[in-house]
Enzyme design. Structure first.
Site, PDB file in Angstrom:
ATOM      1  N   HIS A  99       0.858  -1.194   0.000  1.00  0.00           N
ATOM      2  CA  HIS A  99       0.000   0.000   0.000  1.00  0.00           C
ATOM      3  C   HIS A  99       0.894   1.243   0.000  1.00  0.00           C
ATOM      4  O   HIS A  99       1.886   1.293   0.716  1.00  0.00           O
ATOM      5  CB  HIS A  99      -0.911  -0.010   1.230  1.00  0.00           C
ATOM      6  CG  HIS A  99      -2.001   1.008   1.135  1.00  0.00           C
ATOM      7  ND1 HIS A  99      -1.765   2.353   1.296  1.00  0.00           N
ATOM      8  CD2 HIS A  99      -3.319   0.881   0.860  1.00  0.00           C
ATOM      9  CE1 HIS A  99      -2.908   3.003   1.133  1.00  0.00           C
ATOM     10  NE2 HIS A  99      -3.860   2.136   0.864  1.00  0.00           N
ATOM     11  N   GLU A 176      -4.119   1.290  -7.676  1.00  0.00           N
ATOM     12  CA  GLU A 176      -4.494   2.342  -6.736  1.00  0.00           C
ATOM     13  C   GLU A 176      -3.525   3.511  -6.876  1.00  0.00           C
ATOM     14  O   GLU A 176      -2.481   3.565  -6.192  1.00  0.00           O
ATOM     15  CB  GLU A 176      -4.491   1.786  -5.306  1.00  0.00           C
ATOM     16  CG  GLU A 176      -4.970   2.808  -4.315  1.00  0.00           C
ATOM     17  CD  GLU A 176      -5.353   2.213  -2.973  1.00  0.00           C
ATOM     18  OE1 GLU A 176      -6.549   1.992  -2.754  1.00  0.00           O
ATOM     19  OE2 GLU A 176      -4.458   1.974  -2.152  1.00  0.00           O
TER      20      GLU A 176
HETATM   21  P1  PGA Z   1      -9.616   5.814   0.136  1.00  0.00           P
HETATM   22  O1  PGA Z   1      -8.433   4.806   0.508  1.00  0.00           O
HETATM   23  O2  PGA Z   1     -10.752   4.985  -0.336  1.00  0.00           O
HETATM   24  O3  PGA Z   1      -9.910   6.554   1.417  1.00  0.00           O
HETATM   25  O4  PGA Z   1      -9.073   6.709  -0.927  1.00  0.00           O
HETATM   26  C1  PGA Z   1      -8.190   3.697  -0.271  1.00  0.00           C
HETATM   27  C2  PGA Z   1      -6.955   3.002   0.230  1.00  0.00           C
HETATM   28  O5  PGA Z   1      -5.982   3.709   0.546  1.00  0.00           O
HETATM   29  O6  PGA Z   1      -6.905   1.774   0.326  1.00  0.00           O
END
Ligand code: PGA
Length: 262
Positions: A99, A176
């Site tokens: 992450h 992401e």
């Molecule tokens: P968010 O976070 O939905 O608050 O943008 C997603 C994540 O970091 O897994």
């Protein structure tokens, strides 16, 4: 179609009582799901207690549990680390790895993430591996973003090339982009078509890397009840990793409905 909804609570909520309430609400919201796999990833201080009490709280197995990180060794002089084997033995089945908040705050490298992926798989966990371009690459445009993500995929997954297809199929990748994370900081999700295009690119890379057994790629970054529908309209997106919106029952219900509809 089948989809994942991964609920990443991060370091929330602040108290045990609130965490229990949120878990109950989540279980309730997920009761009737048919085609969505719901994975709740609470912080460690709640996770083990939840999993141990799973039989009473999560009676119908409508949700699964995951950790937000793990180490690559199962024992040794590693103060503060958590072993993938202990997670699996306690009943966890998923773990988020790589992450961007851990990369930024804890200095995790691609090589460390690669080692964690292998260790998680060997322990029987399904790694949820995050990749995504940073703000700098995003500003430079689509080509720069694709190159950034391609490099990350290679650096994080090259150690997996000797694994069996059955083992590889357990890996879930999340696109992401770090610039899109956290609605609370005023960020917004990627454009649905752009997200689906990048996910198509990631799937193409799997083939080029000889990892064609990998086929599940999710989207993460400011997903919430108000924007999930146009994202879910893209069949290339195999689910969602949700942070902030996973803390609210109403948001969860709407996001689940969108996943179930398509
Ligand atoms: P968010 O976070 O939905 O608050 O943008 C997603 C994540 O970091 O897994």
């Amino acid at each position: 179609m089948h989809r994942f909804l991964i609920l990443n609570w991060k370091l929330n909520p602040p108290t045990h009582a609130e965490a229990q309430r949120l878990l109950r609400d989540t279980v309730h919201a997920a009761k009737r799901v048919k085609q969505t796999t719901v994975v709740v990833c609470p912080p460690f201080q709640y996770l083990f207690g939840f999993v141990c009490r799973q039989s009473s709280v999560v009676s119908r197995q409508s949700i699964h549990f995951g950790a937000q990180d793990c180490f690559w060794e199962s024992s040794g002089s590693y103060t503060g680390e958590i072993s993938p084997l202990s997670l699996h033995q306690a009943g966890m089945r998923y773990v988020i790895l790589g992450h961007s908040e851990r990369v930024r705050a804890c200095g995790e490298t691609d090589e460390m993430i690669g080692k964690k992926i292998i260790a998680a798989l060997q322990a029987g966990l399904r790694p949820i591996v995050c990749v995504g371009e940073d703000e700098h690459a995003h500003i430079r445009g689509k080509r720069a973003s694709m190159l950034f993500v391609t490099k990350q995929l290679h650096n994080r997954l090259y150690q997996c090339s000797n694994l069996s297809s059955a083992m590889l199929a357990h890996i879930i990748v999340v696109y992401e982009p770090s610039w899109a994370i956290s609605t609370v900081s005023g960020n917004v999700a990627d454009d649905p078509t752009d997200a689906a295009t990048m996910i198509g690119h990631i799937k193409d890379q799997f083939k080029k890397m000889g990892l064609s057994s990998l086929h599940e790629v999710l989207y993460g970054g400011s997903v919430h009840a108000g924007n999930i529908e146009p994202l879910a309209a893209h069949a290339a997106i195999n689910g969602f990793l949700v942070g902030h919106a996973s803390l609210y029952a109403r948001e969860i219900r709407t996001m689940l409905a969108a996943c179930e509809k398509t």
